[in-house]
Design a protein around this motif. Structure first.
Motif, PDB file in Angstrom:
ATOM      1  N   LEU A 153     -22.012  64.946 -67.340  1.00  0.00           N
ATOM      2  CA  LEU A 153     -21.154  64.579 -68.465  1.00  0.00           C
ATOM      3  C   LEU A 153     -20.812  65.791 -69.327  1.00  0.00           C
ATOM      4  O   LEU A 153     -19.824  65.772 -70.054  1.00  0.00           O
ATOM      5  N   GLY A 154     -21.603  66.834 -69.228  1.00  0.00           N
ATOM      6  CA  GLY A 154     -21.293  68.056 -69.958  1.00  0.00           C
ATOM      7  C   GLY A 154     -19.971  68.677 -69.527  1.00  0.00           C
ATOM      8  O   GLY A 154     -19.366  69.446 -70.275  1.00  0.00           O
ATOM      9  N   ASP A 155     -19.519  68.355 -68.331  1.00  0.00           N
ATOM     10  CA  ASP A 155     -18.258  68.885 -67.815  1.00  0.00           C
ATOM     11  C   ASP A 155     -17.043  68.080 -68.278  1.00  0.00           C
ATOM     12  O   ASP A 155     -15.907  68.496 -68.050  1.00  0.00           O
ATOM     13  N   VAL A 156     -17.282  66.951 -68.897  1.00  0.00           N
ATOM     14  CA  VAL A 156     -16.191  66.038 -69.275  1.00  0.00           C
ATOM     15  C   VAL A 156     -15.613  66.423 -70.637  1.00  0.00           C
ATOM     16  O   VAL A 156     -16.307  66.398 -71.646  1.00  0.00           O
ATOM     17  N   ASP A 157     -14.318  66.784 -70.618  1.00  0.00           N
ATOM     18  CA  ASP A 157     -13.635  67.134 -71.863  1.00  0.00           C
ATOM     19  C   ASP A 157     -12.305  66.396 -72.036  1.00  0.00           C
ATOM     20  O   ASP A 157     -11.518  66.705 -72.905  1.00  0.00           O
ATOM     21  N   SER A 158     -12.081  65.391 -71.180  1.00  0.00           N
ATOM     22  CA  SER A 158     -10.855  64.588 -71.272  1.00  0.00           C
ATOM     23  C   SER A 158     -11.042  63.317 -70.441  1.00  0.00           C
ATOM     24  O   SER A 158     -12.009  63.210 -69.674  1.00  0.00           O
ATOM     25  N   ALA A 159     -10.117  62.396 -70.574  1.00  0.00           N
ATOM     26  CA  ALA A 159     -10.173  61.162 -69.784  1.00  0.00           C
ATOM     27  C   ALA A 159     -10.075  61.485 -68.289  1.00  0.00           C
ATOM     28  O   ALA A 159     -10.788  60.905 -67.468  1.00  0.00           O
ATOM     29  N   GLN A 160      -9.213  62.437 -67.930  1.00  0.00           N
ATOM     30  CA  GLN A 160      -9.093  62.828 -66.523  1.00  0.00           C
ATOM     31  C   GLN A 160     -10.376  63.476 -66.025  1.00  0.00           C
ATOM     32  O   GLN A 160     -10.822  63.221 -64.909  1.00  0.00           O
ATOM     33  N   ALA A 161     -10.995  64.294 -66.857  1.00  0.00           N
ATOM     34  CA  ALA A 161     -12.252  64.938 -66.466  1.00  0.00           C
ATOM     35  C   ALA A 161     -13.346  63.895 -66.259  1.00  0.00           C
ATOM     36  O   ALA A 161     -14.208  64.066 -65.383  1.00  0.00           O
ATOM     37  N   LEU A 162     -13.308  62.801 -67.020  1.00  0.00           N
ATOM     38  CA  LEU A 162     -14.282  61.722 -66.817  1.00  0.00           C
ATOM     39  C   LEU A 162     -14.067  61.079 -65.447  1.00  0.00           C
ATOM     40  O   LEU A 162     -15.032  60.855 -64.706  1.00  0.00           O
ATOM     41  N   ALA A 163     -12.831  60.809 -65.095  1.00  0.00           N
ATOM     42  CA  ALA A 163     -12.539  60.224 -63.778  1.00  0.00           C
ATOM     43  C   ALA A 163     -12.981  61.172 -62.666  1.00  0.00           C
ATOM     44  O   ALA A 163     -13.595  60.743 -61.679  1.00  0.00           O
ATOM     45  N   ASP A 164     -12.707  62.453 -62.826  1.00  0.00           N
ATOM     46  CA  ASP A 164     -13.124  63.451 -61.833  1.00  0.00           C
ATOM     47  C   ASP A 164     -14.638  63.507 -61.725  1.00  0.00           C
ATOM     48  O   ASP A 164     -15.194  63.562 -60.630  1.00  0.00           O
ATOM     49  N   TYR A 165     -15.314  63.499 -62.886  1.00  0.00           N
ATOM     50  CA  TYR A 165     -16.784  63.527 -62.907  1.00  0.00           C
ATOM     51  C   TYR A 165     -17.357  62.313 -62.165  1.00  0.00           C
ATOM     52  O   TYR A 165     -18.274  62.443 -61.364  1.00  0.00           O
ATOM     53  N   GLN A 166     -16.809  61.129 -62.438  1.00  0.00           N
ATOM     54  CA  GLN A 166     -17.346  59.924 -61.817  1.00  0.00           C
ATOM     55  C   GLN A 166     -17.188  59.962 -60.303  1.00  0.00           C
ATOM     56  O   GLN A 166     -18.075  59.534 -59.578  1.00  0.00           O
ATOM     57  N   GLU A 167     -16.090  60.531 -59.820  1.00  0.00           N
ATOM     58  CA  GLU A 167     -15.899  60.678 -58.369  1.00  0.00           C
ATOM     59  C   GLU A 167     -16.916  61.660 -57.798  1.00  0.00           C
ATOM     60  O   GLU A 167     -17.544  61.400 -56.766  1.00  0.00           O
ATOM     61  N   LYS A 168     -17.113  62.777 -58.469  1.00  0.00           N
ATOM     62  CA  LYS A 168     -18.090  63.775 -58.009  1.00  0.00           C
ATOM     63  C   LYS A 168     -19.512  63.218 -58.068  1.00  0.00           C
ATOM     64  O   LYS A 168     -20.335  63.516 -57.202  1.00  0.00           O
ATOM     65  N   LYS A 169     -19.784  62.415 -59.078  1.00  0.00           N
ATOM     66  CA  LYS A 169     -21.118  61.824 -59.219  1.00  0.00           C
ATOM     67  C   LYS A 169     -21.404  60.877 -58.052  1.00  0.00           C
ATOM     68  O   LYS A 169     -22.512  60.883 -57.498  1.00  0.00           O
ATOM     69  N   ARG A 170     -20.425  60.078 -57.681  1.00  0.00           N
ATOM     70  CA  ARG A 170     -20.598  59.175 -56.537  1.00  0.00           C
ATOM     71  C   ARG A 170     -20.906  59.976 -55.275  1.00  0.00           C
ATOM     72  O   ARG A 170     -21.803  59.634 -54.504  1.00  0.00           O
ATOM     73  N   ALA A 171     -20.178  61.065 -55.066  1.00  0.00           N
ATOM     74  CA  ALA A 171     -20.403  61.910 -53.890  1.00  0.00           C
ATOM     75  C   ALA A 171     -21.785  62.559 -53.939  1.00  0.00           C
ATOM     76  O   ALA A 171     -22.498  62.611 -52.929  1.00  0.00           O
ATOM     77  N   HIS A 172     -22.186  63.026 -55.112  1.00  0.00           N
ATOM     78  CA  HIS A 172     -23.504  63.662 -55.264  1.00  0.00           C
ATOM     79  C   HIS A 172     -24.625  62.656 -54.998  1.00  0.00           C
ATOM     80  O   HIS A 172     -25.595  62.963 -54.301  1.00  0.00           O
ATOM     81  N   LYS A 173     -24.489  61.456 -55.526  1.00  0.00           N
ATOM     82  CA  LYS A 173     -25.514  60.425 -55.306  1.00  0.00           C
ATOM     83  C   LYS A 173     -25.623  60.069 -53.827  1.00  0.00           C
ATOM     84  O   LYS A 173     -26.720  59.878 -53.310  1.00  0.00           O
ATOM     85  N   ALA A 174     -24.493  59.979 -53.154  1.00  0.00           N
ATOM     86  CA  ALA A 174     -24.508  59.663 -51.720  1.00  0.00           C
ATOM     87  C   ALA A 174     -25.205  60.778 -50.944  1.00  0.00           C
ATOM     88  O   ALA A 174     -26.029  60.511 -50.061  1.00  0.00           O
ATOM     89  N   GLU A 175     -24.916  62.024 -51.291  1.00  0.00           N
ATOM     90  CA  GLU A 175     -25.547  63.166 -50.627  1.00  0.00           C
ATOM     91  C   GLU A 175     -27.055  63.175 -50.894  1.00  0.00           C
ATOM     92  O   GLU A 175     -27.858  63.401 -49.996  1.00  0.00           O
ATOM     93  N   TRP A 176     -27.435  62.926 -52.134  1.00  0.00           N
ATOM     94  CA  TRP A 176     -28.844  62.890 -52.526  1.00  0.00           C
ATOM     95  C   TRP A 176     -29.572  61.774 -51.775  1.00  0.00           C
ATOM     96  O   TRP A 176     -30.684  61.970 -51.278  1.00  0.00           O
ATOM     97  N   SER A 177     -28.933  60.623 -51.663  1.00  0.00           N
ATOM     98  CA  SER A 177     -29.549  59.489 -50.939  1.00  0.00           C
ATOM     99  C   SER A 177     -29.742  59.816 -49.468  1.00  0.00           C
ATOM    100  O   SER A 177     -30.777  59.480 -48.890  1.00  0.00           O
ATOM    101  N   ARG A 178     -28.748  60.458 -48.855  1.00  0.00           N
ATOM    102  CA  ARG A 178     -28.887  60.856 -47.456  1.00  0.00           C
ATOM    103  C   ARG A 178     -30.025  61.857 -47.279  1.00  0.00           C
ATOM    104  O   ARG A 178     -30.812  61.755 -46.331  1.00  0.00           O
TER     105      ARG A 178
END
Length: 183
Positions: A153-178
């Motif tokens: 969330l430290g990377d989020v500085d706009s509504a678009q950055a929040l959407a980008d962060y949430q997409e990256k977070k989903r990818a990171h969680k999937a990688e971590w789970s694998r």
């Protein structure tokens, strides 16, 4: 110091979490099992329903009715009401009700890590996420050591950055789970 954190669709909620340290901590406490937007809108909902988010008042109030009122503050109103009440009691008792002292009283990154880890409901992921927000959005240098390599969330500085962060977070969680499944 930002005047807004872009974590919700509400300008008022975004301003509250940027300008009131207790609101920021409540948002982080609520940030589990719900969207970022829902979690960080919670402090404003609590303030509107109760009239305050003062730590001493939150600590001494039965928050379950506040959380359960429709629409509920969180999908688990009972347990999250208790968690926020415990957080507020910790801030009241340890920091005289001043949530900013969690980071202001820390001499260095190690002490800041310990202060955040002592907050009810704050595990390693929240330590890193709050540390990243403090470092990247508030410019608190002693929080730099807490910033992880992955998006936060430290990377989020706009509504678009929040959407980008949430997409990256989903990818990171999937990688971590694998990676955990292989271990």
């Amino acid at each position: 110091m930002p005047d807004r954190l872009h974590y919700t669709e509400s300008d008022e909620a975004n301003a509250l979490i940027a300008t009131d340290p207790m609101a920021l901590l409540i948002g982080f406490a609520l940030d589990q099992q719900v969207s970022v937007q829902k979690a960080f809108a919670g402090p404003l909902v609590i303030k509107e329903r109760l009239g305050t988010i003062d730590a001493a008042i939150l600590a001494d109030t039965d928050l379950e009715p506040v959380f359960a009122q429709k629409p509920a503050v969180h999908r688990y109103p009972g347990s999250m009401a208790k968690r926020v009440q415990e957080l507020a009691a910790h801030i009241r008792d340890r920091y005289d009700g001043d949530a900013a002292r969690v980071w202001e009283d820390a001499a260095d990154g190690d002490e800041l890590r310990a202060n955040i880890a002592a907050l009810p409901g704050f595990g390693e992921m929240k330590i890193k996420a709050l540390g990243a927000v403090l470092a990247k959005r508030f410019g608190i240098a002693k929080a730099d050591a807490l910033v992880p390599w992955h998006p936060t969330l430290g990377d989020v500085d706009s509504a678009q950055a929040l959407a980008d962060y949430q997409e990256k977070k989903r990818a990171h969680k999937a990688e971590w789970s694998r990676a955990r499944a292989k271990a």
